[in-house]
Every structure is written in C-alpha cells, then in structure tokens.
Design a protein around this motif. Structure first.
Motif, PDB file in Angstrom:
ATOM      1  N   LEU A  62       0.829  -1.208   0.000  1.00  0.00           N
ATOM      2  CA  LEU A  62       0.000   0.000   0.000  1.00  0.00           C
ATOM      3  C   LEU A  62       0.868   1.265   0.000  1.00  0.00           C
ATOM      4  O   LEU A  62       0.595   2.229  -0.713  1.00  0.00           O
ATOM      5  CB  LEU A  62      -0.898  -0.025   1.245  1.00  0.00           C
ATOM      6  CG  LEU A  62      -1.748   1.216   1.504  1.00  0.00           C
ATOM      7  CD1 LEU A  62      -2.804   1.374   0.417  1.00  0.00           C
ATOM      8  CD2 LEU A  62      -2.410   1.137   2.874  1.00  0.00           C
TER       9      LEU A  62
ATOM     10  N   GLY B 289       1.377   4.240  -2.683  1.00  0.00           N
ATOM     11  CA  GLY B 289       1.130   5.608  -2.239  1.00  0.00           C
ATOM     12  C   GLY B 289       2.247   6.550  -2.646  1.00  0.00           C
ATOM     13  O   GLY B 289       1.998   7.649  -3.150  1.00  0.00           O
TER      14      GLY B 289
ATOM     15  N   THR C  56     -12.703  -1.586   2.833  1.00  0.00           N
ATOM     16  CA  THR C  56     -12.002  -0.958   3.948  1.00  0.00           C
ATOM     17  C   THR C  56     -11.271   0.288   3.453  1.00  0.00           C
ATOM     18  O   THR C  56     -11.054   0.463   2.255  1.00  0.00           O
ATOM     19  CB  THR C  56     -10.957  -1.907   4.531  1.00  0.00           C
ATOM     20  OG1 THR C  56     -10.050  -2.243   3.479  1.00  0.00           O
ATOM     21  CG2 THR C  56     -11.591  -3.166   5.072  1.00  0.00           C
ATOM     22  N   ALA C  57     -10.857   1.120   4.406  1.00  0.00           N
ATOM     23  CA  ALA C  57     -10.080   2.304   4.059  1.00  0.00           C
ATOM     24  C   ALA C  57      -8.780   1.888   3.364  1.00  0.00           C
ATOM     25  O   ALA C  57      -8.294   2.566   2.454  1.00  0.00           O
ATOM     26  CB  ALA C  57      -9.769   3.103   5.326  1.00  0.00           C
ATOM     27  N   TRP C  58      -8.233   0.777   3.782  1.00  0.00           N
ATOM     28  CA  TRP C  58      -7.005   0.232   3.182  1.00  0.00           C
ATOM     29  C   TRP C  58      -7.202   0.048   1.675  1.00  0.00           C
ATOM     30  O   TRP C  58      -6.409   0.501   0.848  1.00  0.00           O
ATOM     31  CB  TRP C  58      -6.701  -1.107   3.863  1.00  0.00           C
ATOM     32  CG  TRP C  58      -5.401  -1.733   3.531  1.00  0.00           C
ATOM     33  CD1 TRP C  58      -5.076  -2.395   2.383  1.00  0.00           C
ATOM     34  CD2 TRP C  58      -4.229  -1.778   4.353  1.00  0.00           C
ATOM     35  NE1 TRP C  58      -3.781  -2.851   2.445  1.00  0.00           N
ATOM     36  CE2 TRP C  58      -3.248  -2.484   3.642  1.00  0.00           C
ATOM     37  CE3 TRP C  58      -3.926  -1.290   5.638  1.00  0.00           C
ATOM     38  CZ2 TRP C  58      -1.972  -2.723   4.165  1.00  0.00           C
ATOM     39  CZ3 TRP C  58      -2.665  -1.538   6.145  1.00  0.00           C
ATOM     40  CH2 TRP C  58      -1.697  -2.242   5.422  1.00  0.00           C
ATOM     41  N   GLU C  59      -8.314  -0.637   1.338  1.00  0.00           N
ATOM     42  CA  GLU C  59      -8.618  -0.933  -0.061  1.00  0.00           C
ATOM     43  C   GLU C  59      -8.907   0.367  -0.835  1.00  0.00           C
ATOM     44  O   GLU C  59      -8.465   0.531  -1.969  1.00  0.00           O
ATOM     45  CB  GLU C  59      -9.833  -1.862  -0.102  1.00  0.00           C
ATOM     46  CG  GLU C  59     -10.245  -2.324  -1.474  1.00  0.00           C
ATOM     47  CD  GLU C  59      -9.204  -3.180  -2.153  1.00  0.00           C
ATOM     48  OE1 GLU C  59      -8.547  -3.982  -1.472  1.00  0.00           O
ATOM     49  OE2 GLU C  59      -9.032  -3.026  -3.379  1.00  0.00           O
TER      50      GLU C  59
ATOM     51  N   LEU D   7      -7.797   3.415  -0.302  1.00  0.00           N
ATOM     52  CA  LEU D   7      -6.578   4.189  -0.552  1.00  0.00           C
ATOM     53  C   LEU D   7      -5.717   3.501  -1.610  1.00  0.00           C
ATOM     54  O   LEU D   7      -5.108   4.142  -2.462  1.00  0.00           O
ATOM     55  CB  LEU D   7      -5.788   4.384   0.743  1.00  0.00           C
ATOM     56  CG  LEU D   7      -6.462   5.307   1.764  1.00  0.00           C
ATOM     57  CD1 LEU D   7      -5.656   5.365   3.048  1.00  0.00           C
ATOM     58  CD2 LEU D   7      -6.653   6.712   1.194  1.00  0.00           C
TER      59      LEU D   7
ATOM     60  N   ILE E 133     -10.338   9.757   5.870  1.00  0.00           N
ATOM     61  CA  ILE E 133      -9.708   8.977   4.804  1.00  0.00           C
ATOM     62  C   ILE E 133      -9.476   9.865   3.579  1.00  0.00           C
ATOM     63  O   ILE E 133      -8.487   9.707   2.856  1.00  0.00           O
ATOM     64  CB  ILE E 133     -10.552   7.728   4.451  1.00  0.00           C
ATOM     65  CG1 ILE E 133     -10.795   6.876   5.719  1.00  0.00           C
ATOM     66  CG2 ILE E 133      -9.877   6.899   3.374  1.00  0.00           C
ATOM     67  CD1 ILE E 133      -9.561   6.433   6.459  1.00  0.00           C
TER      68      ILE E 133
ATOM     69  N   LEU F 264      -6.229  11.451   4.159  1.00  0.00           N
ATOM     70  CA  LEU F 264      -5.120  10.515   3.929  1.00  0.00           C
ATOM     71  C   LEU F 264      -4.909  10.249   2.452  1.00  0.00           C
ATOM     72  O   LEU F 264      -3.786   9.982   2.010  1.00  0.00           O
ATOM     73  CB  LEU F 264      -5.378   9.199   4.667  1.00  0.00           C
ATOM     74  CG  LEU F 264      -5.334   9.281   6.189  1.00  0.00           C
ATOM     75  CD1 LEU F 264      -5.703   7.931   6.796  1.00  0.00           C
ATOM     76  CD2 LEU F 264      -3.959   9.724   6.668  1.00  0.00           C
TER      77      LEU F 264
ATOM     78  N   PHE G  45      -1.864   9.469  -1.150  1.00  0.00           N
ATOM     79  CA  PHE G  45      -2.004   8.333  -2.058  1.00  0.00           C
ATOM     80  C   PHE G  45      -2.421   8.760  -3.459  1.00  0.00           C
ATOM     81  O   PHE G  45      -3.001   7.990  -4.202  1.00  0.00           O
ATOM     82  CB  PHE G  45      -2.996   7.321  -1.475  1.00  0.00           C
ATOM     83  CG  PHE G  45      -2.482   6.667  -0.224  1.00  0.00           C
ATOM     84  CD1 PHE G  45      -1.807   5.453  -0.277  1.00  0.00           C
ATOM     85  CD2 PHE G  45      -2.619   7.276   1.017  1.00  0.00           C
ATOM     86  CE1 PHE G  45      -1.306   4.859   0.869  1.00  0.00           C
ATOM     87  CE2 PHE G  45      -2.120   6.693   2.181  1.00  0.00           C
ATOM     88  CZ  PHE G  45      -1.453   5.477   2.101  1.00  0.00           C
TER      89      PHE G  45
END
Lengths: 361, 366
Positions: free
Chosen positions: B31, B35, B269-272, B274, B301, B304, B308
């Motif tokens: 990730l 980014g 999710t926020a992970w996905e 971004l 998000i 953030l 990214f």
C-alpha cells in the motif's frame, strides 16, 4: 549535513539510532507514505508479521477522581450526576458475564483516583478477582494510580507494587504518562503523578519483574519537540530496564473536556505520522499499539501499515475514551479484528496481557 | 529483470503501465509503495495544489425507471418516498444557496430516470438555474440520464446534448459509469445505459466541447480484473478525446441496496480505498485530477488520500441525498475552513477552483 528522509533512511538501514533532530525532521516532512514505509520496515525487523490483539474486558472501578485533569471527560466529583462506584459484587458479576466467552482472558483495570476508598480496597479487589477467576490475566493501575496508592497508604512505591503483585497483578497499562514534561503537567494535570514519579513507578515495576506499557497523550498543548522528548525519555528508560512492553499513542479527544472549546482533535494525518515516528524513535520497544478505540477501526487498520503491530483488543466495557465522544464502537468482536489484520496482510495473534501469544490464525 | 521489478520501476518512473503490470502491482506492491509512486504522479500533474470547489448538489427526483440493485436512493413509481422538484422549487433552492453560499461556482444536478417527466422539464430546469445564476457552472446529468433523455425525447445523443447546452449546461458529471462491463451491468444496473452507450455519450460530449468527469463504482460484485479493465477503458477514451477533467472512485456502500440482499458483499475498507486511489492515479496517466470524494470516504480517509495520489477533495456539498441514502456516515456540509485545514495539515496548498480547475483563490504557501 542537512537531515533529510534519505539521511534518516541511511541511519535506519545501518542500524543507527535516530536523534532528536531526526525525529523533528520526520515531523516536518509530509511524505507520509514514505515515513510509513520506513516505520514498516523497522516494524518488520523488530516484531515480524504478527499483529497482536487480545480478548479483554475493561473494568473502570469508579469515575470519581481527585485528579480533575483538563483533558479528561471521564473523571468527575462524587457530587456529579454521572458519578459511579462499582461494588465488588458488581465487578465480579461483570467479569463473570464477560468470561462466558471462553476466549476472554484479560482484564484491563483502570480507574479514577477515588477520594475516599482506602488502598486496601484495591488490594482486596485484585485478590478477590484472582480468587474467583484464577485463569484471567490481570493488567491494572497506571503509574498515576500507583502514586495515589502510595499517598493514601503511606507506603513506598516498591511496597505497594510488591503487595499488588502478590495479590495477583501481572502487568501495568501505559496510561497516565500523558507528556512527561512537568511544564505541561502543571497546566493539564497538576493533581497527579509528576514525570519523575511516573518514571519511578515504571522503573520499580520493571525491577520487581512485571512489565508495563507506556503511552503518550498528544494533540493538546504540547509542541512536536515535547513529543519527541517524551519518546526519548521512554527510550532511555527502556535502555535502563527493558521492562516496557508496548507503546501506545493516544490522540487527545477534546469532546466533553475542559479543553473542548479551545482545541480541535488533531488530524488523522498527524495520527499516522505520530504512529510511524514512534516506531522509528522507540527502537528498543517491541510493540507499537494502534488503539482502535481512539483511532477508529479503519484508521487503526491503516496504522498497521505505519509501524503498528498491535491493535489492542475487543475492549468490552470501555468507558474512559467513550466519555470523550470517540466515534468508534463500544466493543468489537474478535472476528472483526482478525479480518482487519488479515486484510492488512498480516498474521492475527491472540495474546495475553504480556503479549504472550495464545494462538494465531 | 522479473515482471514485478519492471512494473515497480515503471510505476516509480511514471511510465505508462500495461494492464498486466497494473494487475501485478495491485496484487504484489505494498500500500505504501503505491502511495509514494502515486503521490509523485500527483505532483507531476498538479504540483503542491490540492483543489476543492464550492458547489451545491441538487437531486431533482428519486422516482426511477431503472431501480438498479446497486442503488439505495431510487424509489418506484407510486412509492410514498418518491419526489420530484418543480422548477419553482429548484428556483427557491438556488436562491437559498446563493444567500447561504458566498463564492458558489457550481450547481451539480444528478437525478433518477424519472418516469413522470418529459425532456422539456430538464431544459426548463437548466433555464431556471441559468437565469438565476448566469455565470455559475452547471454540471448536470450523467450519461445514464442522457441516454434516458434520448429515449423519452426520440432525439439522438448529440441532439439531446445540444438542447441541454443551449439551455445552459456546462459539463457532465462522471457518474453512471459503474463498471464498464456489460456482464457486471446486467446484474447491478440492467435497466440503464450500457457500457457502449455510456462511452458514446462521453465521446459525443467531448466532441461538442462539453467537458465531463469519469468515475467507477467498485467493491460490489466485480472482479479485480474488471475493476482494472474499467480504468484502462477510461484511459483509452481519454487518449482519443482528452475530455475527462477528473476521475472519481466511488466505493460501493451496500447498506439499503437490493444488491446487498442478493449477494454477500463485504464493505470496502479504508485500506482498499486508498490502494485503489493510488492505483487509479498510476494507471490514468492522462487524466489530470483524481478526486477523493470526502462524502464517501469520510473526512479522515479523504485527507489521507492526499498521501495516495488524490489532488481534489471535491467541494462543499449541500443536500447530497444519494450516497447518504446508502448509509455514508459523513456529515453533509463541509466548510471552506475545514477543507483548507485538511489540505494544509497534509503539507499541500489549498486551491479553490471552478469546475474546470481554474484557480479562483489560493492560499499563499508559507
């Protein structure tokens, strides 16, 4: 030579310690993903791919508190409408209910500094819990509470800790550290343990063989330099004792506190940067915790990419942060934590309060 | 050199990625690597600026002939939740927006495919808005709506667009693209514009000098390959026309949708989110702006996302109903100050823009 992320990266890769100036340079950079990646590489070296979580119950015995710290939304006077005191019986029945879940192995006991309860009451609570639930791990009492016990009992830090350990205490949480700088403590929390006292409690606990955590409450009136100094103070303590197990950074939640009107909650950008910088500066502490209660789960999960290797626990019963209006849920199921850890590409490791792995998934 | 190393090097250098390389990076790159490359790509496109605009959303109706399983907003004809705004009501809302929103530069109109209207209703609405706000940018009607207008009017895409342009339309939003793959559309939105129709509308608009945005709705039933193929379709259109101003990714919110009843859909999710923003910035090398839509992502998000590859936080949006119907938790009003703070905290320079990315007001870098 100017400090840049390149010079910092070189230092990290050649195993040199970061200086205060390096820490400040990291704060002044906004190359967030790169800072995160540096922290992630250090995380991998120090703690591998496991992410710790525990199935736990928070027990906050009372919210009546003589501290009256400005950053707190939980503590109150005994005359307040929201004041409560848990009886021994109600503590036991709460635990019994939570212990119906066979995975629930850990208690986290943190409370207000009650003006009237005698020291013996706390000893008795620990003894009683241990007698009724011999298999539960007991983590309890911040350095601040221990200093309170010292004052109300007239005993030394060492004696208080010895007695609590004998009663069944196995580990201590990291709270109450706030910022270990008395110029800040004088303003925000003048009625509780000083920096020196907090450090002395941790040092004594480590000498007596129990581990403690350490924390930092940031995003209020402190400067970046005071944050870095705080981390360096903890690093020096750890060099001396090796007893700090986990570091946790708490972003200050202004809602319902005396600072509500003057301070807005710091940004999530700051949260992740602080997470990464903590991992980088605290090269001698094994675990960096992303406390989802304060960060929210989505951000805590992201923090796993920014140096964290611990996501705390299911935290049934948590009251202190929720009093300050955090938007996260009251408790999470273990499966939600496991999913989040897996999606971050890591290995979920259920652990006890000493970060001893019970099982992995 | 193995393929992954080559893909990494290309992403890092800003070279054009192939589908296979993008897929490899999606699966294997971390990730934070994505980014960093995406942030560098963002800075090549827009330097230190992060854009936003002051706009107002109006959803004219929710009664819809399409009733897409992906949607939580639409209502069946006859449903008590159904509404349609009269031109008078729209005029009233615009007048209120003018008072409440100093510096308003855009009216953003997106609606259902309403069975109770004819095409002249839409040109009337545009005339109404245009009369009240002669200089404001009117971004309205996704290709799904344009295709619907061709059906109710019997006109061609080009004729519909010409009528709308004459009535005051400035540009088209990027919505309704969903996933440009008819096997997916058959399930998530069978009764609205097909992939070919969406693409044809965009190309026609671009050829007439009407700029548009582009989008994706992801995180429902599509595969990773379909998700990425969608980006490559947009990139190919952009190579041809150059008419896309921005790309925005809409994470699917399953709550209250039919689709979520029919399929087990794990919320993104926020992970996905971004990761996908970063990957879009890397793949769409010919689209200047990548929007992080704070309404869908949450303010946190969205901030953030600036690490990214995103360079646009969209706007201060009043009365957004479609996404909130599906359970997005963000508040529906954002202030200029909050947007500025979010951008400055990330080390970037806030740039208040118009709908075509001309800078209206810019903070002086400190």
């Amino acid at each position: 030579m100017d400090i840049t992320l390149d010079t910092i990266e070189d230092k990290i890769h050649s195993g040199q310690r970061l200086s205060k100036e390096d820490g400040l340079a990291l704060y002044s950079s906004n190359d967030l993903a790169r800072i995160g990646q540096l922290a992630d590489s250090v995380r991998k070296k120090i703690s591998g791919d496991y992410v710790y979580y525990n199935v736990n119950l928070h027990v906050n015995l009372t919210n009546i508190c003589i501290g009256q710290c400005k950053f707190c939304a939980f503590g109150c006077k005994s005359s307040s409408d929201k004041a409560y005191e848990l009886t021994k019986q109600s503590v036991l029945s709460r635990i019994a209910k939570a212990a119906e879940d066979p995975d629930m192995k850990n208690l986290h006991i943190v409370s207000g500094l009650h003006p009237d309860w005698p020291y013996e009451y706390y000893l008795d609570i620990i003894k009683t819990i241990k007698a009724n639930f011999p298999l539960l791990h007991l983590k309890g009492f911040t350095g601040v509470e221990i200093m309170h016990f010292v004052k109300i009992s007239g005993k030394s830090i060492e004696t208080v800790l010895r007695e609590l350990i004998a009663a069944g205490l196995e580990a201590m949480p990291g709270g109450g550290a706030e910022i270990l700088d008395d110029s800040i403590r004088q303003i925000l929390c003048p009625n509780k343990a000083t920096s020196t006292e907090w450090l002395e409690v941790a040092r004594t606990a480590h000498r007596l063989g129990i581990t403690t955590n350490a924390s930092m409450l940031y995003g209020h009136i402190e400067t970046k330099e005071q944050r870095i100094n705080h981390l360096l103070t903890l690093r020096a303590l750890q060099d001396e004792t090796g007893g700090l197990q986990t570091f946790i950074c708490f972003p200050f939640q202004p809602k319902n506190t005396a600072l509500e009107d003057s301070i807005t909650r710091t940004s999530v950008w700051d949260d992740l940067k602080t997470m990464a910088i903590s991992r980088l500066m605290l090269d001698n502490i094994h675990n960096i915790k992303a406390y989802w209660v304060m960060l929210t789960l989505p951000v805590a999960m992201l923090a796993l990419g920014f140096g964290a290797n611990d996501i705390d626990g299911t935290v049934g019963g948590e009251k202190i942060m929720h009093a300050a209006g955090v938007s996260s849920q009251k408790a999470l199921s273990k499966n939600i934590l496991i999913d989040a850890i897996r999606e971050a590409g890591r290995i979920p490791a259920e652990c006890d309060c000493n970060s001893k792995i019970i099982r992995t998934f | 050199m193995d393929e992954l190393t080559r893909a990494r090097q290309k992403a890092c250098a800003g070279s054009r990625l192939s589908f296979d390389e993008a897929l490899l990076l999606y699966r294997k790159a971390s990730l934070l690597e994505l980014g960093q490359w995406a942030r560098a790509a963002k800075e090549r496109h827009s330097g230190k600026n992060v854009y936003y605009n002051i706009n107002r959303h109006i959803n004219l109706s929710n009664t819809c002939t399409a009733l897409c399983p992906l949607c939580a907003f639409s209502a069946k004809q006859g449903d008590t939740r159904g509404y349609i705004l009269s031109p008078e009501k729209v005029a009233e809302m615009i007048s209120r927006a003018m008072q409440e929103t100093p510096g308003l530069t855009e009216i953003h109109i997106v609606s259902s495919l309403c069975p109770d209207t004819n095409f002249s209703y839409y040109t009337d609405i545009l005339h109404t808005v245009r009369k009240l706000l002669p200089h404001v940018h009117i971004q309205a009607f996704t290709p799904a709506e344009i295709i619907y207008f061709t059906k109710i009017s019997g006109l061609s895409i080009k004729e519909v667009l010409q009528h709308l342009k004459d009535a005051g339309l400035s540009s088209l939003p990027g919505g309704g693209a969903e996933i440009l793959d008819d096997s997916v559309r058959q399930i998530i939105c069978p009764d609205k514009a097909s992939s070919a129709e969406w693409i044809e509308t965009m190309k026609t608009a671009h050829s007439m000098g009407i700029p548009t945005n582009s989008s994706i709705l992801y995180g429902h039933i599509e595969t990773t390959e379909q998700r990425l193929a969608h980006l490559f379709k947009l990139r190919a259109i952009q190579d041809e026309t150059g008419g896309f101003g921005a790309f925005v990714s809409f994470p699917f919110y399953p709550q209250n949708t039919k689709l979520a009843e029919l399929y087990t859909i794990k919320p993104l999710t926020a992970w996905e989110n971004l990761k996908f923003i970063a990957l879009s910035r890397l793949v769409l090398d010919n689209i200047d702006h990548i929007k992080a839509f704070w309404i869908m992502l949450s303010e946190e998000i969205a901030q953030l996302s600036l690490a990214f590859g995103a360079d646009d936080l969209d706007g201060t949006v009043g009365e957004e109903k479609i996404i909130h119907a599906a359970g997005a938790k963000s508040g529906s009003i954002m202030t200029r100050k909050k947007l500025n703070d979010m951008i400055v905290q990330a080390g970037y320079i806030p740039a208040e823009r118009d709908s075509l990315y001309n800078i209206i007001k810019q903070a002086v870098p400190s």
